[in-house]
Design a protein around this motif. Structure first.
Motif, short mmCIF file in Angstrom:
data_model
loop_
_atom_site.label_atom_id
_atom_site.label_comp_id
_atom_site.label_asym_id
_atom_site.label_seq_id
_atom_site.Cartn_x
_atom_site.Cartn_y
_atom_site.Cartn_z
N VAL A 278 0.84 -1.20 0.00
CA VAL A 278 0.00 0.00 0.00
C VAL A 278 0.88 1.25 0.00
O VAL A 278 0.64 2.21 -0.76
N ALA A 279 1.93 1.25 0.84
CA ALA A 279 2.84 2.40 0.89
C ALA A 279 3.53 2.60 -0.45
O ALA A 279 3.64 3.73 -0.96
N TYR A 280 4.00 1.53 -1.04
CA TYR A 280 4.68 1.61 -2.34
C TYR A 280 3.77 2.19 -3.41
O TYR A 280 4.16 3.11 -4.15
N HIS A 281 2.54 1.69 -3.51
CA HIS A 281 1.65 2.14 -4.57
C HIS A 281 1.18 3.57 -4.37
O HIS A 281 1.05 4.34 -5.33
N HIS B 290 -5.02 -10.81 -8.29
CA HIS B 290 -3.91 -11.74 -8.53
C HIS B 290 -3.11 -11.32 -9.76
O HIS B 290 -1.88 -11.38 -9.76
N TYR B 291 -3.81 -10.92 -10.80
CA TYR B 291 -3.14 -10.50 -12.04
C TYR B 291 -2.22 -9.30 -11.78
O TYR B 291 -1.05 -9.30 -12.20
N ASP B 292 -2.75 -8.30 -11.08
CA ASP B 292 -1.94 -7.11 -10.80
C ASP B 292 -0.74 -7.44 -9.92
O ASP B 292 0.35 -6.86 -10.08
N SER B 293 -0.92 -8.37 -8.98
CA SER B 293 0.21 -8.77 -8.14
C SER B 293 1.32 -9.38 -8.98
O SER B 293 2.49 -8.98 -8.89
N ILE B 294 0.98 -10.35 -9.80
CA ILE B 294 2.01 -11.05 -10.58
C ILE B 294 2.69 -10.11 -11.56
O ILE B 294 3.93 -10.16 -11.73
N LEU C 274 10.49 -9.96 -1.42
CA LEU C 274 9.42 -9.18 -2.04
C LEU C 274 9.09 -7.95 -1.20
O LEU C 274 9.01 -6.83 -1.71
N THR C 275 8.93 -8.15 0.09
CA THR C 275 8.58 -7.04 0.97
C THR C 275 9.69 -6.00 1.00
O THR C 275 9.42 -4.78 0.95
N MET C 276 10.92 -6.46 1.06
CA MET C 276 12.03 -5.51 1.09
C MET C 276 12.16 -4.73 -0.22
O MET C 276 12.51 -3.55 -0.22
N ALA C 277 11.84 -5.38 -1.33
CA ALA C 277 11.89 -4.68 -2.61
C ALA C 277 10.79 -3.62 -2.68
O ALA C 277 11.03 -2.50 -3.15
N MET C 278 9.59 -3.95 -2.21
CA MET C 278 8.52 -2.95 -2.21
C MET C 278 8.83 -1.83 -1.24
O MET C 278 8.51 -0.66 -1.51
N ALA C 279 9.47 -2.16 -0.12
CA ALA C 279 9.88 -1.11 0.82
C ALA C 279 10.91 -0.18 0.18
O ALA C 279 10.85 1.05 0.34
N ALA D 95 -0.97 -9.18 -2.06
CA ALA D 95 -0.31 -7.94 -1.63
C ALA D 95 -0.19 -6.92 -2.76
O ALA D 95 -0.61 -5.76 -2.62
N GLY D 96 0.42 -7.31 -3.87
CA GLY D 96 0.65 -6.34 -4.94
C GLY D 96 -0.63 -5.77 -5.50
O GLY D 96 -0.77 -4.55 -5.66
N GLY D 97 -1.62 -6.62 -5.77
CA GLY D 97 -2.88 -6.16 -6.35
C GLY D 97 -3.71 -5.34 -5.40
O GLY D 97 -4.34 -4.35 -5.79
N ILE D 98 -3.71 -5.74 -4.13
CA ILE D 98 -4.49 -4.98 -3.14
C ILE D 98 -3.86 -3.62 -2.90
O ILE D 98 -4.56 -2.61 -2.72
N GLY D 99 -2.53 -3.56 -2.88
CA GLY D 99 -1.87 -2.27 -2.73
C GLY D 99 -2.27 -1.32 -3.85
O GLY D 99 -2.54 -0.13 -3.62
N LYS D 100 -2.32 -1.82 -5.06
CA LYS D 100 -2.73 -1.00 -6.20
C LYS D 100 -4.20 -0.61 -6.09
O LYS D 100 -4.58 0.54 -6.33
N PHE D 101 -5.05 -1.59 -5.74
CA PHE D 101 -6.48 -1.34 -5.61
C PHE D 101 -6.77 -0.23 -4.60
O PHE D 101 -7.51 0.73 -4.88
#
Length: 867
Positions: free
Chosen positions: A66-69, A111-115, A200-205, A406-412
């Motif tokens: 969420v922070a990243y997006h 799921h699509y946005d996450s991948i 993954l988490t560290m990369a998004m951070a 995680a990835g898709g929900i952050g974008k959403f």
């Protein structure tokens, strides 16, 4: 027997700082209890921010996403607070599976946005994420599983994700280590795989910091205080941050954070175990990485981990373990990167099935057993979005599968926060789908059921019975519960269909017509020819009144507001002109409005209304009276005769017109009656105090004996509404559609003076023109009917999708609503609808199939020359 002992190492573990603790063993297994050191700094070593646009609480993969997006989307002053260190909680020990597959239509988009994010994150941030994409195969070993896969394929073809239904030979080609004795088919999804959750988490951070977000840890939140203007004071040991909004992304700490502001979020930690093996020679010898497999009958997933295997089961509900002490007593304050003691005996049934399916497991050595907490909601879907009852409080909690979400929900969430509306419909994950009826006993029963049912066959019209009933039972529930097959709607029990002597009773799931088919036809005939009564109590009911009530509703709804004593259908739109809600509105007294919406939309719609009232400073009082008022519907040509026996009120067409509302006495009991019917037949909805509901019901059933009165349920109502061409919110219209393409033009008053939300966008859409429209189609089927979300084909290409469907008992054929491109919307146009892997011929027809009673009456009067 479990395989021989090997050297105990910690190969393949997703956490970096691990120390071997107590080891106990017997003849057949090793139990590891791990203690995880934390090296989090005792000081922040960075400048503290006193204000922020958004404060995200929780540094797992979801919160960091969420922070990243948000930061990448241009939001300034984004702050993330983590109580100990990033990934502490459920993230660090996750198995890291990633898949495009999900039975939910729009959760597929998450799921699509996450991948798609994970594929590019390393190049963007310079941080390795350990992403493997060998694909995945879901294995079918029973005929019901084969049907389920075909059912899911019909819902995938109109999505962007690749997915293939494959035979045993292709399954073996993809995963050559399988025993094919029980394999009937597979569902193959290229691009699936697994990722290292820590990396993954560290990369998004890293990405979040790169775009300007601040991440503070250790920075536990000690209190949350709302301000009068809708902001928040977020208190920590380092100081207080004034935030425009807060996002609770705290995983199994979600209940603790929620309690700070008075919420009891229905989330509970579940013990999930997986096993990692040492090098397996047959795996090491392979030239390409094995796809992830999911053996649905064995209820486990299995993937390659380096040169070994990782195996994770979902135990049956009677064996799995809930960490319910954390619900009663709270999460232990220091719990972060710890694990539970593992229990191989609990999962041995699944181990044996896995060994049978993947024989090389029999000789594999265990090097690690992980047993950690993952968070469950009652229905296994997360709670994502703004929360009703308080301003600017958002949740991203309840993730049983946080890595793929995680990835898709952050974008959403980022898109929603930045634009003021959700980017697509995701009401199944709305946090407001639960309220006080989802108490701790219910939550525990449903979480246990959901975990145990992780890999059960997912049927259409699915019902699950744990934790039922809740306290939400209508005033006629006791009278009806043994006569009907009950459905569960937002905590309520509501009859789906009713039994008669000789019927095959009970819930009998199927992908084809099953035991309800005949009885539902009987109920449709009842309503069309005589008179039926239905319990509609689950409808959500709000009262809006006050000086600015009319002004507020004129702003919220695209239709004009009804005059006192009148009712209409109105729609709330998003700023971009999509359909947020459909509501029946009655002005029951000057400035006092009764709003009725669907059971599943209760908190969803109420939050939207409350937010606009607060943000706009409207002088109104909004109350939710859903639990206080029962609703009975009565419909059919004899309905007037029945009611007239119980009241002195004139119920004739002249005395009580369609879409009018009156307060009347029925059998001496006060009732608010609205002449409206969701079956399209002559009918009324009766709004009654719950305590009086049974008495009114009994009086109607007694008065209607000579008129052939009986009960009917929601399955019959659904068939009848489709025959009449009535659109349903959540199917024909939602946040993925605009009202013009949905054929709701009649209800949209673009010329009304009020500047309703979405008006400007609709005017622009109207000028640009539509690309698709809702069409009405009939199908030539056999023993199966459309449900909605099936793929539509034309000349070998995917051209659209159904939205809802049923069998028309009046015309003896299947019918459905469907979105088609404009060039295929003409009456007479032929297409094909895919059902269970077969394409059935279909044709666009003029709607409706059956005229509504008011229309028939009007045409009859016109034919006789009457005004």
């Amino acid at each position: 027997m479990w395989p021989k002992f090997g050297v105990v190492t910690l190969k393949g573990l997703t956490c970096l700082r691990v120390v071997l603790g107590k080891v106990s063993c017997n003849d057949s297994h090793i139990i590891l209890c791990l203690s995880i050191f934390s090296d989090a700094s005792s000081a922040l070593r960075k400048r503290w921010k006193d204000t922020a646009d958004t404060v995200i609480i929780g540094g797992g993969c979801v919160g960091v996403s969420v922070a990243y997006h948000l930061a990448k989307g241009g939001v300034k002053d984004v702050v993330l607070l983590e109580k100990s260190e990033l990934t502490a909680g459920s993230t660090w020990h996750a198995a890291g599976l990633t898949t495009y597959y999900h039975p939910g239509i729009n959760v597929k988009k998450v799921h699509y946005d996450s991948i798609k994010l994970y594929e590019t994150l390393e190049a963007e941030t310079g941080q390795a994420v350990g992403f493997h994409q060998p694909g995945s195969v879901r294995i079918a070993s029973t005929p019901a599983r084969v049907d389920e896969m075909k059912y899911q394929m019909t819902r995938t073809h109109w999505h962007v994700t690749e997915q293939y239904f494959i035979g045993p030979e292709k399954v073996h080609e993809l995963f050559p280590l399988l025993n094919l004795d029980k394999v009937l088919a597979g569902l193959y999804t290229p691009g699936d795989g697994h990722i290292d959750p820590y990396s993954l988490t560290m990369a998004m951070a890293a990405g979040a910091r790169m775009y300007g977000a601040q991440i503070y840890n250790p920075a536990p939140v000690t209190a949350l205080t709302p301000t009068a203007d809708g902001n928040w004071d977020v208190q920590t040991p380092h100081g207080t941050i004034r935030a425009n909004r807060i996002v609770n992304a705290t995983g199994f700490w979600a209940r603790e954070v929620g309690k700070m502001i008075g919420f009891e979020h229905p989330t509970i930690p579940v013990h999930h175990q997986y096993v990692v093996t040492a090098t397996v020679p047959e795996v090491k010898a392979l030239k390409t990485e094995l796809p992830v497999i999911r053996d649905l009958e064995g209820s486990y997933y299995l993937r390659q981990e380096r040169d070994g295997l990782l195996f994770g089961p979902y135990e049956k509900m009677e064996k799995m373990v809930l960490q319910d002490s954390w619900v009663r007593d709270g999460v232990p304050p220091g719990f972060g990167k710890e694990l539970f003691e593992s229990d191989l005996d609990r999962i041995m049934e699944h181990v044996e099935m896995a060994m049978d399916m993947v024989p090389v497991l029999k000789e594999a050595d265990i090097i690690n057993i992980v047993s950690g907490p993952i968070t469950y909601t009652p229905d296994l879907l997360p709670m994502v979005g703004p929360h009703q009852g308080v301003r600017n409080y958002w949740t991203a909690i309840g993730f049983g599968y946080g890595v793929i979400h995680a990835g898709g929900i952050g974008k959403f969430l980022s898109d929603w926060i930045r634009t003021g509306e959700p980017p697509y419909d995701l009401i199944e994950c709305d946090p407001n789908r639960y309220s006080k009826w989802a108490d701790v006993p219910f939550m525990c029963a449903k979480a246990r059921e959901s975990y145990g049912f992780n890999n059960v066959v997912g049927y259409p019209k699915e019902e699950r019975f744990a934790g039922r009933p809740t306290y939400r039972t209508s005033g006629v529930y006791e009278l009806l519960k043994d006569k009907a097959s009950m459905g569960f709607h937002a905590g309520w029990e509501q009859p789906h269909w009713f039994y008669k002597p000789g019927d095959d009773i009970g819930y009998k799931p199927s992908f084809r017509r099953t035991n309800w088919f005949g009885p539902v036809g009987r109920e449709c005939k009842l309503v069309m020819e005589k008179v039926g009564v239905i319990d509609l109590t689950p409808f959500a009911k709000f009262i809006v009144k006050g000086t600015d009530s009319h002004k507020l509703l004129d702003r919220l709804f695209a239709n004009t507001m009804p005059k006192v004593g009148l009712t209409n259908i109105s729609h709330m739109l998003t700023p971009t002109g999509r359909v947020f809600a459909e509501v029946t509105i009655t002005q029951v007294a000057p400035g006092e409005f009764l709003l009725i919406t669907g059971s599943g939309s209760e908190g969803h719609d109420l939050r939207w209304i409350e937010a606009e009232a607060a943000d706009g400073g409207y002088d109104v009082d909004i109350s939710n009276v859903t639990d206080d008022i029962g609703v009975l519907g009565i419909a059919g040509p004899n309905s007037r005769k029945v009611l007239q026996k119980l009241t002195d009120e004139d119920l004739s067409d002249g005395g009580f017109k369609f879409l009018h509302c009156k307060s009347i006495q029925l059998a001496g009991i006060p009732v608010r009656a609205i002449r409206i019917s969701y079956t399209g037949e002559l009918g009324w909805e009766l709004y009654i105090e719950q305590k009086n509901m049974a008495a009114v019901y009994k009086a109607m059933m007694e008065a209607g004996k000579d008129e052939g009165i009986d009960n009917f349920g929601t399955y019959a109502m659904s068939s009848l509404r489709l025959e009449k061409g009535f659109r349903g919110w959540g199917a024909e219209m939602n946040c993925d559609t605009n009202p013009l393409e949905a054929g709701l033009d009649y209800f949209i008053k673009l010329n009304k003076p009020a500047d309703f939300i979405g008006k400007a966008a609709l005017q622009e859409i109207k000028v640009k023109g539509l690309k698709r429209k809702l069409s009405y189609i009939t199908l030539a089927t056999d023993d199966i009917d459309p449900e909605g979300n099936e793929t539509i084909w034309h000349n070998g290409k995917v051209v659209g999708n159904t939205t809802s469907g049923a069998y028309s008992y009046s015309s003896q054929q299947s019918l459905a609503f469907a979105y088609l491109p404009l060039e295929l919307c003409s009456v007479g146009q032929k297409v094909e609808v895919e059902l269970l892997g077969r394409k059935y011929p279909a044709m666009v027809i003029q709607e409706p199939l059956v005229l509504t009673e008011p229309t028939r009456t009007r045409l009859q009067k016109k034919a006789k020359g009457k005004p």
